[in-house]
Write a protein that holds these residues in place. Sequence first.
Motif, short mmCIF file in Angstrom:
data_model
loop_
_atom_site.label_atom_id
_atom_site.label_comp_id
_atom_site.label_asym_id
_atom_site.label_seq_id
_atom_site.Cartn_x
_atom_site.Cartn_y
_atom_site.Cartn_z
N ALA A 1 0.83 -1.20 0.00
CA ALA A 1 0.00 0.00 0.00
C ALA A 1 0.87 1.26 0.00
O ALA A 1 1.91 1.30 0.67
CB ALA A 1 -0.92 0.02 1.21
N GLU A 2 0.45 2.28 -0.73
CA GLU A 2 1.13 3.59 -0.72
C GLU A 2 0.29 4.53 0.12
O GLU A 2 -0.82 4.93 -0.27
CB GLU A 2 1.27 4.12 -2.15
N VAL A 3 0.81 4.86 1.30
CA VAL A 3 0.13 5.74 2.24
C VAL A 3 0.96 7.01 2.39
O VAL A 3 2.19 6.94 2.51
CB VAL A 3 -0.07 5.05 3.61
N ASP A 4 0.32 8.16 2.37
CA ASP A 4 1.03 9.43 2.39
C ASP A 4 0.62 10.30 3.58
O ASP A 4 -0.57 10.41 3.90
CB ASP A 4 0.75 10.23 1.11
N LEU A 5 1.63 10.88 4.22
CA LEU A 5 1.40 11.90 5.24
C LEU A 5 1.17 13.25 4.56
O LEU A 5 1.80 13.58 3.57
CB LEU A 5 2.61 12.03 6.15
N HIS A 6 0.27 14.04 5.12
CA HIS A 6 0.07 15.43 4.71
C HIS A 6 0.09 16.29 5.97
O HIS A 6 -0.68 16.05 6.89
CB HIS A 6 -1.27 15.61 3.99
N ILE A 7 0.97 17.26 6.01
CA ILE A 7 1.10 18.15 7.16
C ILE A 7 0.81 19.57 6.69
O ILE A 7 1.44 20.08 5.76
CB ILE A 7 2.52 18.11 7.77
N LEU A 8 -0.15 20.22 7.34
CA LEU A 8 -0.45 21.62 7.09
C LEU A 8 0.11 22.44 8.25
O LEU A 8 -0.21 22.18 9.41
CB LEU A 8 -1.96 21.85 6.96
N THR A 9 0.95 23.42 7.94
CA THR A 9 1.69 24.16 8.96
C THR A 9 1.05 25.52 9.25
O THR A 9 0.20 25.99 8.47
CB THR A 9 3.14 24.37 8.51
N PRO A 10 1.44 26.17 10.35
CA PRO A 10 0.83 27.46 10.69
C PRO A 10 1.03 28.55 9.62
O PRO A 10 0.22 29.47 9.53
CB PRO A 10 1.54 27.84 12.00
N ASP A 11 2.12 28.46 8.84
CA ASP A 11 2.37 29.49 7.82
C ASP A 11 1.88 29.06 6.44
O ASP A 11 2.39 29.52 5.42
CB ASP A 11 3.86 29.86 7.77
N ARG A 12 0.91 28.15 6.42
CA ARG A 12 0.19 27.76 5.21
C ARG A 12 1.04 26.92 4.25
O ARG A 12 0.76 26.88 3.04
CB ARG A 12 -0.36 29.00 4.50
N GLN A 13 2.05 26.24 4.73
CA GLN A 13 2.77 25.28 3.90
C GLN A 13 2.06 23.92 3.96
O GLN A 13 1.50 23.54 4.98
CB GLN A 13 4.22 25.13 4.37
N HIS A 14 2.11 23.22 2.85
CA HIS A 14 1.52 21.88 2.74
C HIS A 14 2.65 20.91 2.44
O HIS A 14 3.16 20.86 1.32
CB HIS A 14 0.47 21.87 1.62
N VAL A 15 3.04 20.13 3.43
CA VAL A 15 4.17 19.21 3.30
C VAL A 15 3.63 17.82 3.00
O VAL A 15 2.83 17.27 3.76
CB VAL A 15 5.02 19.19 4.59
N THR A 16 4.08 17.26 1.87
CA THR A 16 3.70 15.90 1.50
C THR A 16 4.73 15.38 0.51
O THR A 16 5.78 15.99 0.32
CB THR A 16 2.27 15.87 0.91
#
Length: 282
Positions: free
Chosen positions: A167-182
């Motif tokens: 399975a391909e599972v992805d983390l998505h992190i939304l930060t206080p300064d509106r960055q989207h890390v994935t």
Amino acid sequence: MQYGIDAIKNNKSRIISTHAKPLILVSGLCLVLSSAHAVPTAAQPADGPKGGWNYSGLTDRSTDNNMSYPTPPIYRGLTRNRTPIKGTIPLTDQQIPELIVNGNAMRLNTDKSGHFERFYAFGSGSNSIEVKAASNKVGHRTQFYESNPSQVTPHLRIICSWDAPEAEVDLHILTPDRQHVTWSSPLLKEGGGLDVDSVDGPGPEMFTVASPLHGTYQVYINYWGNLDESGYNFDKTKLKKPIVTSTITLVFNENTPNEKRESFIVPLRKIGELTMVKSFLY
């Protein structure tokens, strides 16, 4: 970029096929495991810290460019300033090896011979590592002291691990300064982010920041698709189990007296499923 749930849902393109780059092996904190009555036991390390002592960049070559092994299916670059943890563990069909670093448990993926190489950003001070199989109560344990005072303690770490390597599972992190890390934008502008050699393949995925911004963070996981020898696919019949069980661990002020850890078990049932795990104020 739109900030929030729609930005995650619309970010789905991914390379389906690529060819692998050569693996760069580095010496470091080596765990050499052998078998005795099917229970992993410790052998003499082939290389690494002596007498429980390590000086990052001097004894472990952590400043070299490196990549985890088995290598990810897509090459997205190399990473440095991480200490290697490598070795071989005996495998059976019933065993799911596990790596536990400073109390943080994650699935340990190996090649068919049981060989692995993972990298971890350790802070200064005392650190612990354990490698074991889920069916065994005893594993290989080591404790070492990171004596390089310039090694910064990660104040925020998020680990996502799951029990189905196809399975391909992805983390998505939304930060206080509106960055989207994935996977498609793994690094933060101010430093830190996802390990680039963990965003493709069977994981685990790891997000690490030494100096997190203050404000609200949101953590999501997405069951993006499946992966086999032919590449990525979206055929749910190729999943070997009906439910993918993921474990997401949030670690604050790791390895300090103020450490706090939260773990969440999230079942993933169908491809495309997006789940909000946690919203927190740092």
